[in-house]
Design a protein around this motif. Structure first.
Motif, PDB file in Angstrom:
ATOM      1  N   UNK A   1     -40.346 -16.888  -9.242  1.00  0.00           N
ATOM      2  CA  UNK A   1     -41.205 -15.713  -9.451  1.00  0.00           C
ATOM      3  C   UNK A   1     -41.285 -14.845  -8.202  1.00  0.00           C
ATOM      4  N   UNK A   2     -41.015 -15.419  -7.025  1.00  0.00           N
ATOM      5  CA  UNK A   2     -41.068 -14.641  -5.798  1.00  0.00           C
ATOM      6  C   UNK A   2     -39.827 -13.761  -5.631  1.00  0.00           C
ATOM      7  N   UNK A   3     -38.814 -14.000  -6.466  1.00  0.00           N
ATOM      8  CA  UNK A   3     -37.587 -13.206  -6.388  1.00  0.00           C
ATOM      9  C   UNK A   3     -37.473 -12.257  -7.576  1.00  0.00           C
ATOM     10  N   UNK A   4     -38.608 -11.931  -8.173  1.00  0.00           N
ATOM     11  CA  UNK A   4     -38.597 -11.117  -9.390  1.00  0.00           C
ATOM     12  C   UNK A   4     -38.062  -9.708  -9.152  1.00  0.00           C
ATOM     13  N   UNK A   5     -38.163  -9.198  -7.929  1.00  0.00           N
ATOM     14  CA  UNK A   5     -37.688  -7.841  -7.634  1.00  0.00           C
ATOM     15  C   UNK A   5     -36.270  -7.834  -7.071  1.00  0.00           C
ATOM     16  N   UNK A   6     -35.717  -9.008  -6.831  1.00  0.00           N
ATOM     17  CA  UNK A   6     -34.395  -9.113  -6.239  1.00  0.00           C
ATOM     18  C   UNK A   6     -34.340 -10.279  -5.277  1.00  0.00           C
ATOM     19  N   UNK A   7     -33.161 -10.541  -4.746  1.00  0.00           N
ATOM     20  CA  UNK A   7     -32.974 -11.712  -3.890  1.00  0.00           C
ATOM     21  C   UNK A   7     -32.580 -11.308  -2.475  1.00  0.00           C
TER      22      UNK A   7
ATOM     23  N   UNK B   1     -39.555  -8.631   3.010  1.00  0.00           N
ATOM     24  CA  UNK B   1     -40.931  -8.177   3.191  1.00  0.00           C
ATOM     25  C   UNK B   1     -42.002  -9.203   2.897  1.00  0.00           C
ATOM     26  N   UNK B   2     -41.652 -10.491   2.856  1.00  0.00           N
ATOM     27  CA  UNK B   2     -42.633 -11.520   2.527  1.00  0.00           C
ATOM     28  C   UNK B   2     -43.810 -11.518   3.497  1.00  0.00           C
ATOM     29  N   UNK B   3     -43.548 -11.320   4.788  1.00  0.00           N
ATOM     30  CA  UNK B   3     -44.629 -11.271   5.772  1.00  0.00           C
ATOM     31  C   UNK B   3     -45.619 -10.172   5.409  1.00  0.00           C
ATOM     32  N   UNK B   4     -45.104  -9.023   5.033  1.00  0.00           N
ATOM     33  CA  UNK B   4     -45.956  -7.892   4.682  1.00  0.00           C
ATOM     34  C   UNK B   4     -46.732  -8.106   3.401  1.00  0.00           C
ATOM     35  N   UNK B   5     -46.111  -8.761   2.418  1.00  0.00           N
ATOM     36  CA  UNK B   5     -46.804  -9.044   1.167  1.00  0.00           C
ATOM     37  C   UNK B   5     -47.974  -9.987   1.429  1.00  0.00           C
TER      38      UNK B   5
ATOM     39  N   UNK C   1     -31.118  -2.877   7.077  1.00  0.00           N
ATOM     40  CA  UNK C   1     -30.473  -2.826   5.764  1.00  0.00           C
ATOM     41  C   UNK C   1     -31.346  -2.087   4.753  1.00  0.00           C
ATOM     42  N   UNK C   2     -30.869  -0.952   4.271  1.00  0.00           N
ATOM     43  CA  UNK C   2     -31.657  -0.146   3.341  1.00  0.00           C
ATOM     44  C   UNK C   2     -31.919  -0.892   2.025  1.00  0.00           C
ATOM     45  N   UNK C   3     -30.951  -1.683   1.582  1.00  0.00           N
ATOM     46  CA  UNK C   3     -31.129  -2.416   0.323  1.00  0.00           C
ATOM     47  C   UNK C   3     -32.316  -3.371   0.415  1.00  0.00           C
ATOM     48  N   UNK C   4     -32.481  -4.010   1.566  1.00  0.00           N
ATOM     49  CA  UNK C   4     -33.600  -4.938   1.735  1.00  0.00           C
ATOM     50  C   UNK C   4     -34.916  -4.190   1.885  1.00  0.00           C
ATOM     51  N   UNK C   5     -34.890  -3.026   2.491  1.00  0.00           N
ATOM     52  CA  UNK C   5     -36.097  -2.204   2.563  1.00  0.00           C
ATOM     53  C   UNK C   5     -36.531  -1.763   1.169  1.00  0.00           C
ATOM     54  N   UNK C   6     -35.575  -1.440   0.320  1.00  0.00           N
ATOM     55  CA  UNK C   6     -35.890  -1.079  -1.068  1.00  0.00           C
ATOM     56  C   UNK C   6     -36.530  -2.260  -1.794  1.00  0.00           C
ATOM     57  N   UNK C   7     -35.999  -3.464  -1.541  1.00  0.00           N
ATOM     58  CA  UNK C   7     -36.548  -4.672  -2.145  1.00  0.00           C
ATOM     59  C   UNK C   7     -37.994  -4.894  -1.696  1.00  0.00           C
ATOM     60  N   UNK C   8     -38.240  -4.756  -0.407  1.00  0.00           N
ATOM     61  CA  UNK C   8     -39.589  -4.932   0.120  1.00  0.00           C
ATOM     62  C   UNK C   8     -40.540  -3.882  -0.442  1.00  0.00           C
ATOM     63  N   UNK C   9     -40.061  -2.682  -0.591  1.00  0.00           N
ATOM     64  CA  UNK C   9     -40.874  -1.601  -1.168  1.00  0.00           C
ATOM     65  C   UNK C   9     -41.290  -1.943  -2.598  1.00  0.00           C
ATOM     66  N   UNK C  10     -40.342  -2.421  -3.398  1.00  0.00           N
ATOM     67  CA  UNK C  10     -40.651  -2.786  -4.779  1.00  0.00           C
ATOM     68  C   UNK C  10     -41.704  -3.897  -4.834  1.00  0.00           C
ATOM     69  N   UNK C  11     -41.566  -4.871  -3.935  1.00  0.00           N
ATOM     70  CA  UNK C  11     -42.522  -5.986  -3.926  1.00  0.00           C
ATOM     71  C   UNK C  11     -43.927  -5.493  -3.586  1.00  0.00           C
ATOM     72  N   UNK C  12     -44.019  -4.585  -2.629  1.00  0.00           N
ATOM     73  CA  UNK C  12     -45.344  -4.063  -2.278  1.00  0.00           C
ATOM     74  C   UNK C  12     -45.918  -3.183  -3.391  1.00  0.00           C
TER      75      UNK C  12
END
Length: 417
Positions: A183-189, A221-225, A240-251
């Motif tokens: 469930x923690x990877x619901x927005x991507x891996x 972005x787990x630290x931020x969540x 890495x922009x792809x990982x920033x997008x992932x962190x954005x979705x999670x937040x």
């Protein structure tokens, strides 16, 4: 301070992402942080193989995880740790996660820079992947160095809170926790993602509400969540922009209050990893109330769970199977493995629109629903009849409840006489 445009900033401004290389980005700030968590490259991408989700795969994660020499690793760690020390408050602390591939180098550079190491925490994973070479012991631990800025510096340690979270006993430096759940990877891996429960414990141990936390290697972005859930402020940096997008979705998921509360309960309720143990399995037993709703369930391969029925969010987030049956004593039933479980919250109107493509089912009570995506029914139940009385003493009349043992669910399916 030099002007820098955030890649993303949350609505309440508690979560900020910046794109760039951490040392150059940190040079633009004229403020300091209460805590830093860093998950730097482990430098283990060397062409080896590992086991993930039952499949053999290469351990290589990208060019950022490769190192040509030991000297390169030492120089890299010295540079980013030096930049972080300059931006750490005098009473602040830093946590660095790693394996034997890089953690020894990190410890040496910390000492050279004048840090005082407080603890080396061993994260003992409850569900490590098998070692497929059969030539070494199974790798089941990562190490987290906790250090303060200097030997004489004061540092925050919320001792009483940690003792409270550890059943009234002093918390040790060995933390037994599972790896990242589905469930923690619901927005991507992300290849090196850490579990929320781990970061929550770190943040609760060494900060107070309102503190500012930095992660120079933001990743997913787990630290931020975790920081946002616990009332802290966060700044994450990544190239890495792809990982920033992932962190954005999670937040952005946390803007939904139901999702935020679910995540908050998950990281706060159980710090010993008891929820996500592999055995016994958690099974969501779900009574479906109408033929139309059953038709939805069969065609959409999705189970709808009203928010009002979720009596324990942590149990839901630890669930691996759904056992659904029609009516109180119906023989219509399916036991399915969950393929995707996430706080995918939908309104009554959205569910009605989705249902219009599969059946005549219309939700009637709750305004908000969760969707649980399922795989095909388990082969072990094919050709068998469901007998609810076989679920031992679990005869609740609620629409959904949990049992721990997967075998109990299997026993409820009996051969046709």
């Amino acid at each position: 301070m030099k002007h820098i445009t955030p890649f993303y900033r949350s609505i309440n401004e508690d979560f900020t992402l910046v794109e760039g290389e951490c040392i150059s980005v940190l040079d633009t700030f004229d403020f300091k942080f209460d805590m830093i968590y860093a998950d730097p490259p482990y430098f283990l991408s060397n062409g080896g193989i590992s086991l993930s989700s039952g499949k053999v795969g290469c351990v290589d994660k990208g060019d950022w995880d490769k190192a040509p020499t030991v000297e390169f690793i030492n120089e890299f760690n010295h540079k980013w740790l030096s930049a972080c020390k300059d931006k750490l408050k005098d009473d602040g602390t830093i946590w660095i996660c790693g394996t034997h591939h890089n953690i020894i180098s990190v410890a040496v550079q910390l000492s050279k820079l004048g840090f005082k190491i407080l603890n080396v925490v061993t994260w003992n994973k409850t569900d490590p992947p098998d070692n497929i070479s059969h030539r070494v012991f199974k790798h089941s631990a990562e190490y987290i160095i906790w250090a303060k800025k200097s030997k004489r510096a004061y540092h925050r340690y919320n001792y009483e809170l940690m003792r409270q979270l550890n059943d009234g006993k002093q918390m040790t430096d060995v933390w037994r926790m599972p790896a990242v759940a589905k469930w923690e990877k619901s927005c991507g891996k992300h290849p090196t993602q850490k579990p929320l429960s781990l970061l929550a414990r770190i943040i609760l141990a060494s900060t107070k509400e309102g503190d500012l936390i930095l992660d120079p290697f933001n990743g997913s972005g787990t630290t931020g969540i975790a920081a946002s859930l616990l009332g802290r402020n966060y700044l994450g940096i990544d190239m890495e922009r792809a990982y920033l997008e992932l962190a954005k979705k999670r937040r952005e998921e946390l803007e939904n209050e139901d999702v935020r509360q679910a995540y908050k309960e998950m990281v706060l309720v159980d710090f010993n990893g008891a929820i996500q143990v592999e055995k016994p399995h958690h099974v969501l037993v779900a009574r479906i109330g109408s033929e139309a709703q059953w038709d939805w369930f069969e065609k959409a391969h999705t189970y709808i769970l009203p928010i009002s029925k979720i009596l324990s969010m942590p149990k839901l987030l630890g669930t691996e199977y759904v056992l659904a049956f029609l009516g109180r004593n119906s023989k219509k039933a399916k036991l399915c493995r969950i393929s995707r479980l996430k706080p995918q919250v939908k309104t009554k109107e959205q569910i009605a629109e989705m249902a219009s493509h599969t059946s005549g089912y219309r939700p009637s009570r709750d305004k908000t629903y969760w969707l649980i995506h399922l795989e095909k029914p388990l082969d072990e139940t094919k050709g068998k009849i469901f007998n609810k009385s076989r679920l031992l003493d679990h005869q609740e009349e609620r629409g959904a409840y949990w049992i721990k043992d997967y075998n109990d669910a299997i026993k409820a399916f009996v051969d046709v006489e």
